[in-house]
Design a protein around this motif. Sequence first.
Motif, PDB file in Angstrom:
ATOM      1  N   ARG A 100       0.815  -1.199   0.000  1.00 50.93           N
ATOM      2  CA  ARG A 100       0.000   0.000   0.000  1.00 50.93           C
ATOM      3  C   ARG A 100       0.861   1.267   0.000  1.00 50.93           C
ATOM      4  NH1 ARG A 100      -4.904  -0.697  -1.658  1.00 50.93           N
ATOM      5  NH2 ARG A 100      -5.754   0.948  -0.346  1.00 50.93           N
ATOM      6  N   TRP A 120     -13.077   7.333  -0.238  1.00 50.74           N
ATOM      7  CA  TRP A 120     -11.812   7.575  -0.930  1.00 50.74           C
ATOM      8  C   TRP A 120     -12.040   7.831  -2.420  1.00 50.74           C
ATOM      9  CZ3 TRP A 120      -7.411   8.423   1.650  1.00 50.74           C
ATOM     10  CH2 TRP A 120      -6.247   8.562   0.887  1.00 50.74           C
ATOM     11  N   ASN A 121     -12.906   7.018  -3.033  1.00 45.22           N
ATOM     12  CA  ASN A 121     -13.203   7.199  -4.455  1.00 45.22           C
ATOM     13  C   ASN A 121     -13.850   8.556  -4.713  1.00 45.22           C
ATOM     14  OD1 ASN A 121     -12.165   4.678  -5.065  1.00 45.22           O
ATOM     15  ND2 ASN A 121     -14.161   3.647  -5.012  1.00 45.22           N
ATOM     16  N   GLU A 164     -18.525   1.416   9.400  1.00 47.00           N
ATOM     17  CA  GLU A 164     -17.781   0.328   8.755  1.00 47.00           C
ATOM     18  C   GLU A 164     -18.328  -1.048   9.127  1.00 47.00           C
ATOM     19  OE1 GLU A 164     -13.437   0.770   7.220  1.00 47.00           O
ATOM     20  OE2 GLU A 164     -13.433   1.182   9.374  1.00 47.00           O
ATOM     21  N   ASN A 202     -21.070  -1.460   6.669  1.00 49.32           N
ATOM     22  CA  ASN A 202     -20.585  -1.487   5.284  1.00 49.32           C
ATOM     23  C   ASN A 202     -19.057  -1.434   5.282  1.00 49.32           C
ATOM     24  OD1 ASN A 202     -20.018  -1.235   2.566  1.00 49.32           O
ATOM     25  ND2 ASN A 202     -20.785   0.860   2.394  1.00 49.32           N
ATOM     26  N   PRO A 203     -18.388  -2.590   5.253  1.00 48.71           N
ATOM     27  CA  PRO A 203     -16.918  -2.634   5.302  1.00 48.71           C
ATOM     28  C   PRO A 203     -16.240  -1.916   4.136  1.00 48.71           C
ATOM     29  CG  PRO A 203     -17.866  -4.797   5.756  1.00 48.71           C
ATOM     30  CD  PRO A 203     -18.979  -3.938   5.264  1.00 48.71           C
ATOM     31  N   GLU A 204     -16.988  -1.628   3.071  1.00 50.32           N
ATOM     32  CA  GLU A 204     -16.411  -0.967   1.901  1.00 50.32           C
ATOM     33  C   GLU A 204     -16.545   0.549   1.959  1.00 50.32           C
ATOM     34  OE1 GLU A 204     -14.759  -2.665  -0.555  1.00 50.32           O
ATOM     35  OE2 GLU A 204     -14.998  -4.331   0.842  1.00 50.32           O
ATOM     36  N   ILE A 205     -17.066   1.073   3.063  1.00 52.97           N
ATOM     37  CA  ILE A 205     -17.380   2.503   3.106  1.00 52.97           C
ATOM     38  C   ILE A 205     -16.144   3.374   2.968  1.00 52.97           C
ATOM     39  CG2 ILE A 205     -17.268   2.738   5.631  1.00 52.97           C
ATOM     40  CD1 ILE A 205     -19.715   4.595   5.394  1.00 52.97           C
ATOM     41  N   ARG A 206     -15.007   2.931   3.496  1.00 50.84           N
ATOM     42  CA  ARG A 206     -13.794   3.757   3.390  1.00 50.84           C
ATOM     43  C   ARG A 206     -13.393   3.941   1.930  1.00 50.84           C
ATOM     44  NH1 ARG A 206      -9.270   2.901   6.310  1.00 50.84           N
ATOM     45  NH2 ARG A 206     -10.538   2.175   8.056  1.00 50.84           N
ATOM     46  N   TYR A 207     -13.610   2.907   1.128  1.00 54.70           N
ATOM     47  CA  TYR A 207     -13.226   3.010  -0.284  1.00 54.70           C
ATOM     48  C   TYR A 207     -14.220   3.864  -1.059  1.00 54.70           C
ATOM     49  CZ  TYR A 207     -10.302  -0.716   1.411  1.00 54.70           C
ATOM     50  OH  TYR A 207      -9.411  -1.448   2.160  1.00 54.70           O
ATOM     51  N   SER A 208     -15.467   3.887  -0.612  1.00 51.17           N
ATOM     52  CA  SER A 208     -16.456   4.781  -1.240  1.00 51.17           C
ATOM     53  C   SER A 208     -16.074   6.239  -0.995  1.00 51.17           C
ATOM     54  CB  SER A 208     -17.850   4.504  -0.676  1.00 51.17           C
ATOM     55  OG  SER A 208     -18.282   3.209  -1.007  1.00 51.17           O
TER      56      SER A 208
END
Length: 243
Positions: free
Chosen positions: A17, A232-233, A221, A224-230
């Motif tokens: 990363r 970030w996007n 989170e 929705n475990p994907e919220i950080r990437y949403s």
Amino acid sequence: MPASNNKDKLERKIVKRFRKALSDYRLIEDGDKILVGLSGGKDSLCLLEMLGRRAMINKPEFSVEAIHIKIENINYESDTAYLKNFAERFGVPLHIVTTRFDKKDDCRKPTCFLCSWYRRKTILRFAQESGCNKIALGHHMDDIIHTALMNTFYQGRFSTMPASLKLNKMPLTIIRPLCLVAEADIRMYAEIQGYEKQLKRCPHERETNRTAIGKMFEELEKTNPEIRYSVWNALEAENKLIE
């Protein structure tokens, strides 16, 4: 799974990363002289380790130094001998600079604001005096996301601390090479590596809006475990990560 395998897996994840951040946001170029702000916390120790190890590779060719700033009239304490030894392990010279501020000069400003302001002034001045062109700070992905949420909720603007920020008034760029690394991974890595903690924490630390945002984000989170990437996007789509 053996503990050594867990350690290796986590280390590979963080390094991957870290390198992706360097590449995606073009944080380091040949000839850079980078000054790391080393507070002594887990994030800055991890940053120094990653940059020190990376500097041992020939391409890109860059150098790293570190600065630890002591505010003599704030009652906290770091083990500077440990910090020096840690930096030396990765071939990084460490400069320890002491400064202070007088609360009487601006009694309306909170102590934390003044401390942060004087730290920033000191590191910017030292970077220019020592010929550095970039300053690396240990903010991770959670810091950047939390800042975006704070600015949205409390100031009505969608912005954050960018991965790369070129300053207008001086020939310096602020970079955040841990911007793609989750805080939980750094915390676990610090425990595995045995990073030492500060001897005495700052007496002015307290619950803040940032603390509340962090707790709220943890709950989000879970749903929705994907919220950080949403988030970030969204920051990338609005070009908020490079300024």
